[in-house]
Motif scaffolding. Structure first.
Motif, PDB file in Angstrom:
ATOM      1  N   ASN A 144     -13.529   1.043   1.519  1.00  0.00           N
ATOM      2  CA  ASN A 144     -13.059   2.248   0.842  1.00  0.00           C
ATOM      3  C   ASN A 144     -12.065   3.003   1.717  1.00  0.00           C
ATOM      4  O   ASN A 144     -12.184   3.027   2.945  1.00  0.00           O
ATOM      5  CB  ASN A 144     -14.236   3.165   0.500  1.00  0.00           C
ATOM      6  N   ASN A 145     -11.091   3.648   1.077  1.00  0.00           N
ATOM      7  CA  ASN A 145     -10.123   4.493   1.786  1.00  0.00           C
ATOM      8  C   ASN A 145      -9.450   3.758   2.941  1.00  0.00           C
ATOM      9  O   ASN A 145      -9.207   4.331   3.999  1.00  0.00           O
ATOM     10  CB  ASN A 145     -10.806   5.763   2.302  1.00  0.00           C
ATOM     11  N   LEU A 146      -9.157   2.461   2.730  1.00  0.00           N
ATOM     12  CA  LEU A 146      -8.478   1.639   3.741  1.00  0.00           C
ATOM     13  C   LEU A 146      -9.271   1.553   5.044  1.00  0.00           C
ATOM     14  O   LEU A 146      -8.716   1.281   6.099  1.00  0.00           O
ATOM     15  CB  LEU A 146      -7.069   2.182   4.026  1.00  0.00           C
ATOM     16  N   ASN A 147     -10.586   1.788   4.973  1.00  0.00           N
ATOM     17  CA  ASN A 147     -11.449   1.823   6.166  1.00  0.00           C
ATOM     18  C   ASN A 147     -10.971   2.869   7.170  1.00  0.00           C
ATOM     19  O   ASN A 147     -11.171   2.724   8.377  1.00  0.00           O
ATOM     20  CB  ASN A 147     -11.504   0.447   6.845  1.00  0.00           C
ATOM     21  N   SER A 165     -18.738   5.669   4.190  1.00  0.00           N
ATOM     22  CA  SER A 165     -19.664   4.540   4.094  1.00  0.00           C
ATOM     23  C   SER A 165     -21.094   5.063   4.057  1.00  0.00           C
ATOM     24  O   SER A 165     -21.543   5.712   5.015  1.00  0.00           O
ATOM     25  CB  SER A 165     -19.490   3.605   5.294  1.00  0.00           C
ATOM     26  N   PRO A 166     -21.847   4.814   2.980  1.00  0.00           N
ATOM     27  CA  PRO A 166     -23.243   5.274   2.940  1.00  0.00           C
ATOM     28  C   PRO A 166     -24.068   4.764   4.114  1.00  0.00           C
ATOM     29  O   PRO A 166     -24.932   5.484   4.630  1.00  0.00           O
ATOM     30  CB  PRO A 166     -23.751   4.717   1.607  1.00  0.00           C
ATOM     31  N   ALA A 167     -23.800   3.534   4.562  1.00  0.00           N
ATOM     32  CA  ALA A 167     -24.547   2.992   5.697  1.00  0.00           C
ATOM     33  C   ALA A 167     -24.255   3.783   6.968  1.00  0.00           C
ATOM     34  O   ALA A 167     -25.164   4.111   7.741  1.00  0.00           O
ATOM     35  CB  ALA A 167     -24.203   1.516   5.897  1.00  0.00           C
ATOM     36  N   ALA A 168     -22.981   4.100   7.192  1.00  0.00           N
ATOM     37  CA  ALA A 168     -22.615   4.867   8.382  1.00  0.00           C
ATOM     38  C   ALA A 168     -23.205   6.268   8.323  1.00  0.00           C
ATOM     39  O   ALA A 168     -23.713   6.794   9.327  1.00  0.00           O
ATOM     40  CB  ALA A 168     -21.095   4.931   8.508  1.00  0.00           C
ATOM     41  N   LYS A 220     -11.955  -1.267  13.799  1.00  0.00           N
ATOM     42  CA  LYS A 220     -10.871  -2.228  14.003  1.00  0.00           C
ATOM     43  C   LYS A 220     -10.305  -2.749  12.685  1.00  0.00           C
ATOM     44  O   LYS A 220      -9.288  -3.432  12.677  1.00  0.00           O
ATOM     45  CB  LYS A 220     -11.363  -3.384  14.873  1.00  0.00           C
ATOM     46  N   GLN A 221     -10.978  -2.442  11.559  1.00  0.00           N
ATOM     47  CA  GLN A 221     -10.473  -2.837  10.246  1.00  0.00           C
ATOM     48  C   GLN A 221      -9.732  -1.696   9.552  1.00  0.00           C
ATOM     49  O   GLN A 221      -9.501  -1.745   8.345  1.00  0.00           O
ATOM     50  CB  GLN A 221     -11.634  -3.310   9.369  1.00  0.00           C
ATOM     51  N   LEU A 263       0.828  -1.201   0.000  1.00  0.00           N
ATOM     52  CA  LEU A 263       0.000   0.000   0.000  1.00  0.00           C
ATOM     53  C   LEU A 263       0.864   1.253   0.000  1.00  0.00           C
ATOM     54  O   LEU A 263       0.570   2.230  -0.689  1.00  0.00           O
ATOM     55  CB  LEU A 263      -0.923  -0.002   1.226  1.00  0.00           C
ATOM     56  N   LEU A 264       1.942   1.232   0.783  1.00  0.00           N
ATOM     57  CA  LEU A 264       2.831   2.388   0.853  1.00  0.00           C
ATOM     58  C   LEU A 264       3.492   2.641  -0.497  1.00  0.00           C
ATOM     59  O   LEU A 264       3.590   3.777  -0.962  1.00  0.00           O
ATOM     60  CB  LEU A 264       3.889   2.150   1.928  1.00  0.00           C
TER      61      LEU A 264
END
Length: 371
Positions: A324-327, A334-337, A280-281, A33-34
């Motif tokens: 998305n965005n590495l959580n 997050s649309p749900a959040a 935590k993710q 990722l880096l």
């Protein structure tokens, strides 16, 4: 422990002794990722003509990034003073919740986030005067971005937050001199300390009149800056400023939990509500934990650490993470959040309590544990 549509909420103590070791696979993922982030091209805000159906979000900016006099760009160099300006960000009529629509080609206000106007101020007084004329009340939302953020990304993110949460208070971005480079983690940590006094001075100006309030939203390493500013205000005897902070939200805070405890101890009575959003993710904070010595950061706190203050509410967004965005920004990507939070905000608004004012009371919570 309380639950609300995937949210886990705690107030007070976190207990247990579980470890937080990074596996070899996790280390390989972090390295990949880096590398990819370092090689990827960063998008920049671009101007375009306005669209009649787009929504314009005025974003007021106080930045320590150095102004390039040859063009409308701010870099990562640390200047000797602050720069102040307003950017009118156009959010397209096709906007999807949680998304920043960057242009794929020439910028078009019909489909993309674009800048339709800017105004550079001579100093903070002019900007604060415009802020006070921009909203119906006396409260300003102050957003403090995190590590590895460019000015363009931070402006667009704040405009997206303003749009998706339908806030009506003026929004200010405090843009500290992040390197805007994933390899600049240590540079950014030093920049946080460099920016601390300037943030305190800005908040002091924003709350100078009776009735003035500021609500702080900080993300990632910006949470460390927010806590340092509140701590500095306490040590400097700025009790008026502290009393006029109407709430604090730390999203995915990149802070050592022990350091947070010490900062909060110095501050004393924390502004209310005082919210910490975790996941935590969060893969970005997993990497930060490895860089800083394999200790979990506050934004991924688990049973290995404790928060012993009863005036802090921790809200766990792990179950709403969408990858998305590495959580690393779940509450606003997050649309749900966003849907869950908007329901809470709407209820608080109907009862006259304002933006996130009583979120801690509206969510089901575990019994507060006295420190």
């Amino acid at each position: 422990m309380g639950h609300a549509m995937g949210l886990a909420v705690r107030r007070g103590r976190w207990g247990g002794t579980a470890g937080n070791r990074l596996s070899r696979a996790t280390l390989c993922l972090c390295a990949l990722l880096l590398t990819l982030a370092a090689c990827s091209e960063r998008m920049t805000a671009e101007r375009a003509l306005p669209h009649p159906d787009a929504r314009i979000q005025p974003i007021f900016v106080a930045t320590e990034r150095k102004l390039d006099k040859t063009g409308p760009f701010f870099g990562f160099q640390r200047p000797e003073g602050m720069n102040y300006f307003r950017a009118d960000i156009s959010v397209p009529p096709t906007h999807q919740v949680g998304v920043i629509e960057w242009p794929d080609g020439p910028p078009d206000a019909a489909s993309d986030f674009v800048v339709t106007g800017t105004h550079v101020y001579d100093g903070p007084g002019q900007m604060i005067g415009d802020i006070r004329r921009a909203g119906p009340g006396r409260e300003t939302l102050v957003f403090i971005h995190g590590y590895n953020n460019t000015l363009s990304e931070s402006m667009y993110r704040l405009a997206q937050i303003q749009t998706d949460f339908a806030t009506n208070m003026p929004a200010m971005l405090f843009s500290w001199p992040s390197a805007g480079d994933p390899r600049g983690y240590i540079y950014d940590r030093d920049s946080v300390m460099f920016a601390r006094d300037d943030l305190v001075a800005l908040l002091d100006r924003l709350t100078a009149r009776p009735g003035d309030k500021v609500f702080l939203i900080a993300h990632s390493m910006g949470s460390h800056l927010a806590m340092e500013a509140l701590r500095q205000a306490k040590l400097s005897g700025k009790t008026r400023l502290l009393s006029r902070v109407s709430g604090v939200t730390l999203m995915s805070p990149d802070i050592d939990p022990d350091l947070f405890d010490r900062q909060a101890e110095v501050i004393g009575k924390l502004p209310q509500p005082f919210l910490i959003f975790i996941s935590k993710q969060d893969r970005a904070l997993s990497l930060a934990g490895f860089i800083t010595g394999r200790k979990p950061r506050l934004g991924v706190i688990d049973e290995a650490e404790k928060i012993t203050r009863s005036d802090v509410t921790v809200i766990d967004f792990t179950e709403l993470a969408d990858g998305n965005n590495l959580n690393h920004f779940v509450p606003v990507t997050s649309p749900a959040a966003i849907s869950v939070l908007n329901g809470i905000i709407s209820q608080a608004g109907r009862e006259g309590t304002g933006f996130l004012r009583d979120m801690a009371l509206k969510l089901p919570t575990a019994r507060a544990v006295q420190p």
